[in-house]
Design an enzyme around this catalytic site. Sequence first.
Site, PDB file in Angstrom:
ATOM      1  N   LYS A   1     -19.023 -15.745   3.276  1.00 39.52           N
ATOM      2  CA  LYS A   1     -20.490 -15.703   3.256  1.00 39.52           C
ATOM      3  C   LYS A   1     -21.077 -15.165   1.957  1.00 39.52           C
ATOM      4  O   LYS A   1     -20.496 -14.306   1.309  1.00 39.52           O
ATOM      5  CB  LYS A   1     -20.973 -14.806   4.381  1.00 39.52           C
ATOM      6  CG  LYS A   1     -20.701 -15.372   5.738  1.00 39.52           C
ATOM      7  CD  LYS A   1     -21.161 -14.405   6.786  1.00 39.52           C
ATOM      8  CE  LYS A   1     -20.950 -14.989   8.172  1.00 39.52           C
ATOM      9  NZ  LYS A   1     -21.168 -13.982   9.193  1.00 39.52           N
TER      10      LYS A   1
ATOM     11  N   GLY B   1     -12.992  -3.847   0.558  1.00 42.78           N
ATOM     12  CA  GLY B   1     -14.371  -3.361   0.623  1.00 42.78           C
ATOM     13  C   GLY B   1     -14.682  -2.430  -0.538  1.00 42.78           C
ATOM     14  O   GLY B   1     -15.764  -2.502  -1.136  1.00 42.78           O
TER      15      GLY B   1
ATOM     16  N   ARG C   1       0.825  -1.210   0.000  1.00 44.03           N
ATOM     17  CA  ARG C   1       0.000   0.000   0.000  1.00 44.03           C
ATOM     18  C   ARG C   1       0.862   1.264   0.000  1.00 44.03           C
ATOM     19  O   ARG C   1       0.488   2.268  -0.581  1.00 44.03           O
ATOM     20  CB  ARG C   1      -0.948  -0.003   1.189  1.00 44.03           C
ATOM     21  CG  ARG C   1      -2.072  -0.984   0.961  1.00 44.03           C
ATOM     22  CD  ARG C   1      -3.069  -0.949   2.064  1.00 44.03           C
ATOM     23  NE  ARG C   1      -4.293  -1.601   1.636  1.00 44.03           N
ATOM     24  CZ  ARG C   1      -5.283  -1.916   2.435  1.00 44.03           C
ATOM     25  NH1 ARG C   1      -5.207  -1.642   3.713  1.00 44.03           N
ATOM     26  NH2 ARG C   1      -6.358  -2.499   1.971  1.00 44.03           N
TER      27      ARG C   1
ATOM     28  N   GLY D   1      -9.159  -7.977   0.062  1.00 43.62           N
ATOM     29  CA  GLY D   1      -7.964  -8.083   0.883  1.00 43.62           C
ATOM     30  C   GLY D   1      -7.464  -9.504   1.036  1.00 43.62           C
ATOM     31  O   GLY D   1      -6.269  -9.780   0.890  1.00 43.62           O
TER      32      GLY D   1
HETATM   33  P1  AMP Z   1     -14.524 -12.870   2.974  1.00 43.08           P
HETATM   34  O1  AMP Z   1     -14.056 -11.887   4.018  1.00 43.08           O
HETATM   35  O2  AMP Z   1     -16.001 -13.021   2.899  1.00 43.08           O
HETATM   36  O3  AMP Z   1     -13.862 -12.665   1.631  1.00 43.08           O
HETATM   37  O4  AMP Z   1     -14.029 -14.277   3.475  1.00 43.08           O
HETATM   38  C1  AMP Z   1     -12.690 -14.625   3.642  1.00 43.08           C
HETATM   39  C2  AMP Z   1     -12.639 -15.680   4.681  1.00 43.08           C
HETATM   40  O5  AMP Z   1     -13.436 -16.759   4.277  1.00 43.08           O
HETATM   41  C3  AMP Z   1     -11.263 -16.242   4.916  1.00 43.08           C
HETATM   42  O6  AMP Z   1     -10.844 -15.863   6.195  1.00 43.08           O
HETATM   43  C4  AMP Z   1     -11.457 -17.751   4.837  1.00 43.08           C
HETATM   44  O7  AMP Z   1     -10.829 -18.445   5.885  1.00 43.08           O
HETATM   45  C5  AMP Z   1     -12.957 -17.894   4.953  1.00 43.08           C
HETATM   46  N1  AMP Z   1     -13.461 -19.134   4.335  1.00 43.08           N
HETATM   47  C6  AMP Z   1     -13.234 -19.569   3.095  1.00 43.08           C
HETATM   48  N2  AMP Z   1     -13.806 -20.761   2.878  1.00 43.08           N
HETATM   49  C7  AMP Z   1     -14.425 -21.097   4.036  1.00 43.08           C
HETATM   50  C8  AMP Z   1     -15.185 -22.226   4.445  1.00 43.08           C
HETATM   51  N3  AMP Z   1     -15.410 -23.241   3.609  1.00 43.08           N
HETATM   52  N4  AMP Z   1     -15.666 -22.243   5.692  1.00 43.08           N
HETATM   53  C9  AMP Z   1     -15.430 -21.216   6.536  1.00 43.08           C
HETATM   54  N5  AMP Z   1     -14.718 -20.114   6.209  1.00 43.08           N
HETATM   55  C10 AMP Z   1     -14.220 -20.056   4.968  1.00 43.08           C
END
Ligand code: AMP
Length: 400
Positions: A201, A377, A37, A354
């Site tokens: 999610k 974000g 950054r 990120g």
């Molecule tokens: P996000 O912030 O929504 O992009 O999610 C990133 C996070 O999703 C990372 O910290 C991963 O560890 C988590 N992640 C990815 N796949 C899974 C999974 N199958 N179950 C739980 N967490 C997950």
Amino acid sequence: MKLLSIKNLDLENKKVFIRCDFNVPLDEDKNISDDRRIRSALATINYCLDRDCSIILASHLGRPKGEFNPEYSLEPVAKRLHLLLKRDVILAKDVVGEDAKQKAQDLKCGEVLLLENLRFEEGETKDDEALAKELASMAEVYINDAFGVSHRAHASVHGITKFFDAEHKAAGFLLDKEINYFGKIVNNPTRPFAAIVGGSKVSGKLEALINLLPKVDKVFIGGGMAFTFLKQMGYNIGASLVEDELLEEAQCIMDKAKELGVKFYLPVDVIVAEKFSENAVSKIVTAQEIPDDWMGLDIGPATVRLYREALNDVQTILWNGPMGVYEMDKFARGSSKVAHFVADSYATTVVGGGDTADLVQRIGLDEDMSFISTGGGASLELLEGKLLPGVEPLMVKKDA
Ligand code: AMP
């Protein structure tokens, strides 16, 4: 989208305020573990230095909750900037206090002042007008080069812009590059255009998925979000991450994809574990055979092969979100494999978010991607089709 350009500003000998995103990761000894950054802001800073500007840099770091906290001081950033710019960087003791104001006032051409962490001021995250005015009063020109916070209406990215007219404010090179790259990719991609969407999610990426569907040719789902779709398809997903309240939405997305002729790919096999731990017993199962009480933590090898095959003919790839819990080695394989074939492909490859940028960097593939966004974000909100509050005031108005 056309932004006010730094190249159109009269910068010669001016005092310039540059909002940067120096929110870098620090280890326990306060060493910067990734200075991407900071390096990304150098183009704008050097451009101003070449025009004999005196430069006031401002950034936040972490979440210090509106009061001074030495834990979140920008001192490590000042040191790194000094090394990268090869010139002294003066660090103010505060943001708009006596010390900062005096130092800003005394600043000479070619000198660089770094204000302390903007979030030591309560008004920063509240877009407080009084704080914005004080920050603005320090300089004659305002430049925003902090893409990573441009989706926030904060005093130093939003409020402050009101105090500069179109001849005295602009987007820095980084902000301009990010906005234009995303704009071009999403609105005018070379086809076929694929989006790989993962992460924890569906809720976090729902709007982005909905906005992307009419624009892409293929969507590949991975990460925790896949299980909401798999559950909606009638599969047993055991103890995997799921958002039951979004099952209907998941169905709508799949229906919409079908209606639009978008190929929608879900994992066909997964790595399941007995618990959420690096030491958990794990195994590969098909998506149809996830045992009760086991949780899916990565995509399986068949999914990796399927995704690689289906990405073969693609010309543009947008990737946001890891395919599994990549922070644990045991569940990082899917993300790593996908990162390798995305990097090796001849497509234009854009990595946003990120976590995804972090994982690509960890495996040393960052140089092989066409573009890595510095903002998680912010890039997501761009994909959702939103106008960012830090960017809107820097747009060239049609009647101007
Ligand atoms: P996000 O912030 O929504 O992009 O999610 C990133 C996070 O999703 C990372 O910290 C991963 O560890 C988590 N992640 C990815 N796949 C899974 C999974 N199958 N179950 C739980 N967490 C997950």
